[in-house]
Enzyme design. Structure first.
Site, PDB file in Angstrom:
ATOM      1  CE  LYS A  31      -4.512   0.612   0.340  1.00 32.58           C
ATOM      2  NZ  LYS A  31      -5.499  -0.432   0.000  1.00 32.58           N
TER       3      LYS A  31
HETATM    4  N1  GLU Z   1      -7.208  -0.216  -3.341  1.00 35.41           N
HETATM    5  C1  GLU Z   1      -7.924  -1.429  -3.628  1.00 35.41           C
HETATM    6  C2  GLU Z   1      -7.953  -2.329  -2.409  1.00 35.41           C
HETATM    7  O1  GLU Z   1      -7.831  -1.887  -1.295  1.00 35.41           O
HETATM    8  C3  GLU Z   1      -7.438  -2.107  -4.889  1.00 35.41           C
HETATM    9  C4  GLU Z   1      -6.008  -2.568  -4.856  1.00 35.41           C
HETATM   10  C5  GLU Z   1      -5.495  -3.059  -6.199  1.00 35.41           C
HETATM   11  O2  GLU Z   1      -6.271  -3.179  -7.114  1.00 35.41           O
HETATM   12  O3  GLU Z   1      -4.287  -3.325  -6.265  1.00 35.41           O
HETATM   13  O4  GLU Z   1      -8.177  -3.517  -2.516  1.00 35.41           O
END
Ligand code: GLU
Length: 422
Positions: free
Chosen positions: A111
């Protein structure tokens, strides 16, 4: 306790670790692996200096955390929000690891985030911020290394700037370095509403299991961003009555059901606050959570449902569109009340599932039809729902523990097979 743990010690990180500890205990996980998996593999803190439109320079702080890469490149969104901090990003990265493993994607978890209120920046400032942040975390990125995507406060345009910044550095176009991009540069059909579609898919599975009828169901959605808006839209389209939605400020409520298409088009043409869209009455975010409804979808930020308000929830199903919306204390209260919880790492996994499809299409340079994407998303997420439910019943654990234990166990098996380097 690892030294790094102290650097990350914030409420959201504590929640992710407490969930992990409980699942690890039930799995009988050995101490060495527990210590390794509790903290991220890599965490980068960067300063992001940005020339503002008035000529001054503002310095923002940014992060990229890779929790685990045992199974493949790390995957996870980038969040632009004024309260982003290292502990929160680390918690969200850990949840991405369990999420990807639970739905059997060949990815680890990551993240990123920048502590900024993006709505206060001009488009040009936002572009400069995104490009400088990307340049600073560039050594970590790559289609085989770490693949960002949108999250709170970012979107397809931000991903396009990230893709361009990376591609400029290496000298050729690399669409597979981010997902959630515009279609024009290798984005995927069906990615934008994938999280909401996945939430709707698992809600339908839960309704079938609980023998509830969608035509009599009422829905309340906290959050009207990418996840909340598409969840509300899709549930409305398939015949559920959406009685309330909210954004960061407040919500709108109509016991006869909101006209979601009208609400959506007025909100998108910037009518604010929500209740000014003329489809219902004003309601606070707290009151929305406590509405009498069949399905409650928290689709905003973490730690919204706590020991303080869990006792007043009146939903039958809690479908977590957000990451980490429910604390462990609240979980216990909801379990006693008999609320059926579809945990975040399962409920909101549609986003990263279609991100995986996008990455596969980019790498293969062969693009799929939208119906194929929807069908395959449905297949993967409903299979994960059924596996989790069966496991929960067999082991007599909550849906959250079942999801976490399954995800964690896949990562554990990978670590055991690979061994500890050197
Ligand atoms: N931000 C989204 C999540 O928390 C998508 C993450 C992604 O597609 O890599 O799952």
């Amino acid at each position: 306790m690892s030294e790094l743990y102290r650097e990350l010690d914030t409420p959201t990180f504590r929640l992710a670790v407490a969930q992990f500890e409980e699942a690890a205990e039930r799995l009988g996980l050995d101490r060495n692996l527990r210590e390794r998996l509790k903290i991220p593999q890599r965490a980068l803190i960067v300063s992001v200096p940005v020339r503002m439109d008035d000529g001054s320079v503002k310095v923002f702080v940014g992060y990229r955390v890779q929790h685990d890469t045992a199974l493949g490149p790390s995957k996870g969104g980038v969040r632009f929000h004024p309260e982003v901090n290292l502990g929160e990003v680390a918690a969200l990265a850990m949840w991405m690891t369990w999420k990807c493993a639970l739905v059997e994607l060949p990815y680890g978890g990551a993240k990123g985030g920048v502590r900024v209120a993006p709505e206060r920046l001009s488009r040009a400032e936002l572009q400069r911020l995104t490009r400088r942040y990307t340049a600073e975390i560039l050594p970590l990125l790559g289609p085989e290394k770490d693949v960002p995507a949108p999250d709170v406060g970012t979107n397809a345009q931000v991903m396009a700037w990230m893709m361009d910044t990376y591609s400029q550095q290496v000298g050729y176009a690399v669409p597979g370095v981010v997902t959630g991009k515009p279609l024009a540069i290798g984005g995927s059909l069906g990615r934008e509403d994938a999280t909401g579609r996945g939430v709707a898919d698992v809600i339908l599975e839960a309704m079938q299991y609980l023998k509830l009828d969608l035509a009599n169901a009422t829905v309340a959605v906290q959050g009207f961003g990418n996840v909340g808006m598409h969840t509300a839209r899709i549930l409305h389209e398939i015949g559920a009555k959406v009685i309330a939605v909210s954004d960061a400020k407040e919500g709108v409520y109509n016991p006869r059901g909101l006209d979601i298409p009208t609400l959506r088009s007025r909100y998108q043409s910037n009518v604010r606050p929500l209740h000014e869209c003329g489809v219902g009455e004003q309601i606070s975010n707290q009151d929305l959570l406590q509405l009498d409804c069949t399905i409650l979808v928290p689709a905003a930020l973490s730690e919204q449902i706590t020991e303080k308000n869990a006792g007043s929830l009146r939903c039958r199903i809690l479908a977590e569109g957000a990451n980490g919306p429910t604390t462990l204390g609240a979980d216990r209260i909801l379990e006693e009340k008999g609320v059926f919880v579809i945990p975040d790492i399962l409920a909101n996994s549609g986003g990263v599932i279609v991100s995986y499809f996008e990455w596969v299409q980019d790498v293969q340079k062969y693009f799929w039809k939208e119906q194929d994407i929807r069908d395959r998303l449905h297949e993967i997420i409903t299979a994960a729902f059924r596996r989790t439910l069966e496991f929960a019943q067999a082991k007599k654990v909550s849906m959250r523990m079942a999801a976490l234990m399954n995800g964690i166990n896949k990562i554990v098996q990978a670590h055991l097979a690979r061994g500890l380097y050197p």
